[in-house]
Design an enzyme around this catalytic site. Sequence first.
Site, mmCIF file in Angstrom:
data_model
loop_
_atom_site.group_PDB
_atom_site.id
_atom_site.type_symbol
_atom_site.label_atom_id
_atom_site.label_comp_id
_atom_site.label_asym_id
_atom_site.label_seq_id
_atom_site.Cartn_x
_atom_site.Cartn_y
_atom_site.Cartn_z
ATOM 1 N N GLN A 285 24.353 6.830 14.002
ATOM 2 C CA GLN A 285 25.526 6.257 13.317
ATOM 3 C C GLN A 285 25.307 4.757 13.039
ATOM 4 O OE1 GLN A 285 26.435 8.527 16.290
ATOM 5 N NE2 GLN A 285 26.101 10.004 14.695
ATOM 6 N N LYS B 159 17.511 4.714 9.456
ATOM 7 C CA LYS B 159 17.034 4.469 10.829
ATOM 8 C C LYS B 159 15.864 5.384 11.169
ATOM 9 C CE LYS B 159 21.160 5.447 12.416
ATOM 10 N NZ LYS B 159 21.902 5.549 11.144
ATOM 11 N N ALA C 174 24.473 13.170 13.702
ATOM 12 C CA ALA C 174 23.432 12.329 13.124
ATOM 13 C C ALA C 174 22.492 13.168 12.259
ATOM 14 C CB ALA C 174 22.632 11.661 14.239
ATOM 15 N N GLY C 175 21.958 12.547 11.239
ATOM 16 C CA GLY C 175 20.925 13.190 10.426
ATOM 17 C C GLY C 175 19.910 12.123 10.080
ATOM 18 N N HIS C 176 18.751 12.163 10.734
ATOM 19 C CA HIS C 176 17.737 11.129 10.537
ATOM 20 C C HIS C 176 16.553 11.716 9.772
ATOM 21 C CE1 HIS C 176 19.446 8.785 14.237
ATOM 22 N NE2 HIS C 176 20.307 8.943 13.260
ATOM 23 N N GLY D 82 25.700 17.240 3.601
ATOM 24 C CA GLY D 82 25.469 17.367 2.160
ATOM 25 C C GLY D 82 26.563 16.708 1.318
ATOM 26 N N THR E 179 22.811 13.825 5.005
ATOM 27 C CA THR E 179 21.703 14.573 5.601
ATOM 28 C C THR E 179 22.232 15.729 6.460
ATOM 29 O OG1 THR E 179 20.580 12.448 5.735
ATOM 30 C CG2 THR E 179 19.573 14.240 6.950
ATOM 31 N N ALA F 59 28.714 13.995 -0.768
ATOM 32 C CA ALA F 59 28.336 12.809 -1.555
ATOM 33 C C ALA F 59 28.764 11.584 -0.755
ATOM 34 C CB ALA F 59 29.040 12.831 -2.894
ATOM 35 N N ASP G 231 14.234 -0.319 -3.645
ATOM 36 C CA ASP G 231 13.784 0.370 -4.869
ATOM 37 C C ASP G 231 14.967 0.971 -5.637
ATOM 38 O OD1 ASP G 231 13.704 1.960 -2.377
ATOM 39 O OD2 ASP G 231 13.286 3.653 -3.699
ATOM 40 N N GLY H 167 26.216 3.977 9.109
ATOM 41 C CA GLY H 167 25.279 5.079 9.311
ATOM 42 C C GLY H 167 24.438 5.336 8.072
ATOM 43 N N ASP H 168 23.398 6.178 8.233
ATOM 44 C CA ASP H 168 22.517 6.574 7.128
ATOM 45 C C ASP H 168 21.779 5.401 6.494
ATOM 46 O OD1 ASP H 168 23.420 9.169 7.536
ATOM 47 O OD2 ASP H 168 25.038 8.951 6.065
#
Length: 423
Positions: free
Chosen positions: A223, A16, A39-41, A301, A298, A303, A332, A12-13
């Site tokens: 996910q 996407k 989910a956090g997109h 919060g 997202t 880590a 990057d 996940g993360d």
Amino acid sequence: MAVTALVGAQWGDEGKGKIIDILASKADVVVRSQGGNNAGHTVVVDGTTYKLHLIPSGILYDGTICVIGNGIVLDPKSLCSEMENIKANGKSFDGLRIDARAHVVLPYHIALDGLSEAHRGGSDIGTTKKGIGPCYMDKAERSGIRMCDFINPEIFAEKLKANVELKNKIITLIYGGEPLSYEEIYAEYVEYAKLLAPFVTDTSVLVYDAIKAGKNVLFEGAQGALLDIDLGTYPYVTSSHPTAGGFCIGTGIGPTLINECLGVCKSYTTRVGKGPFPTELDDEIGETIRQRGGEFGTTTGRARRTGWLDLVILRFAVRLNGLTSLAVNKLDTLSGLKELKVCVGYRKGNEVLRDFPVDIKELADCEPIYETLPGWDEDITGVRDYNDLPQNTKAYIDFIEKSLGVKVAMVGVGPARDQNLTR
Ligand code: GDP
Ligand code: IMO
Ligand code: MG
């Protein structure tokens, strides 16, 4: 584009949301099929950051139809607040459609998620505590409340009452928690039902008709492959199917209708929550990647755990999803690291494993086998043509592509729409 499915290829993360937003410029319909507001997109447009949890990441284009499919577990309170956010940013959510079969996440699911995690003590899963697992439990047990029930006040009242009565017994007698009030939940949630009712329809018909009419349809995975309840690092997984097969069940369309499957990964690996992570870096390099990559959840919060790129898990994602291409984000973030390690297999005693083990207990006896590639110092966030990337960056991508036998079609050099290089 025709009909494209996009899936997370790690835990996940992977970025996407960014890729969906970019591809959605050409899509007529964007469809979510599993998971919920766990989910956090993230989508960054003109300097504004949107964090989408339930609404598909195509919502920022006027006229795009954004479907919440039947396989979703939908928290109405969370969705209404997301819709408010979209409106506050001057965008429209007119294109939203919600399947009448989607299951509703209610306060007792959220309470039970927290209580069962606490009950597990040190062996907790590290869930997002959004009630996802308990809602899917009710769905499988056939006591869930679906959107078609939710928007009918009488049926909702009847089903909610029965559920609250039973869940309160579990909450108080088994977990020693505080009971919930049926009246309070009903009074609050019946208002969300009124707001959401105009968007509820049979989205399976809508998606099928769009595909048959030759429209561009984009399926948005939430996910990632390793979090799949059947195929991932069980029990440290989510309760749905983030792999490509999940799109068929979760939207009610057949597999022959999907033309392409794009996997999204990071140029390294992250995981939030508990469970095995063979290439995890518990050192200064891991911390550098976390800080430079802004690796904080997202949704929660928390880590994120960080580590080297793992080609064993990507090979697993290629196989499970039948990936036809790959997008590699966050190159990057690796700028400035002298050397980059890439895991090409796992050593277990005298054996070399190329395929991800079925049983996570086996992972405890495995050591990652690394190949070391040279890093690059240049800041690449301003690069807009793939050919202008440093030689070592391109060599890193070539290595991934050759090892997996899948074309790397896009690479990310930053979170914005224009920081995505196509090849
Ligand atoms: P998702 O859940 O897969 O949509 O990913 P998240 O949004 O949870 O996390 C990905 C994070 O990386 C977000 O903060 C994105 O804005 C960011 N991101 C995506 N692609 C890139 C990239 O190429 N470079 C950098 N620096 N950030 C990126
Ligand atoms: P996106 O779509 C990363 C993880 C949780 C936990 C496990 C189970 O943003 O990539 P759950 O609340 O689903 O029962 O938690 O799954 N998890 C995610 N990790 N990205 C996500 O979504 C996740 N959704 C759930 O951290 O380990
Ligand atoms: Mg996310």
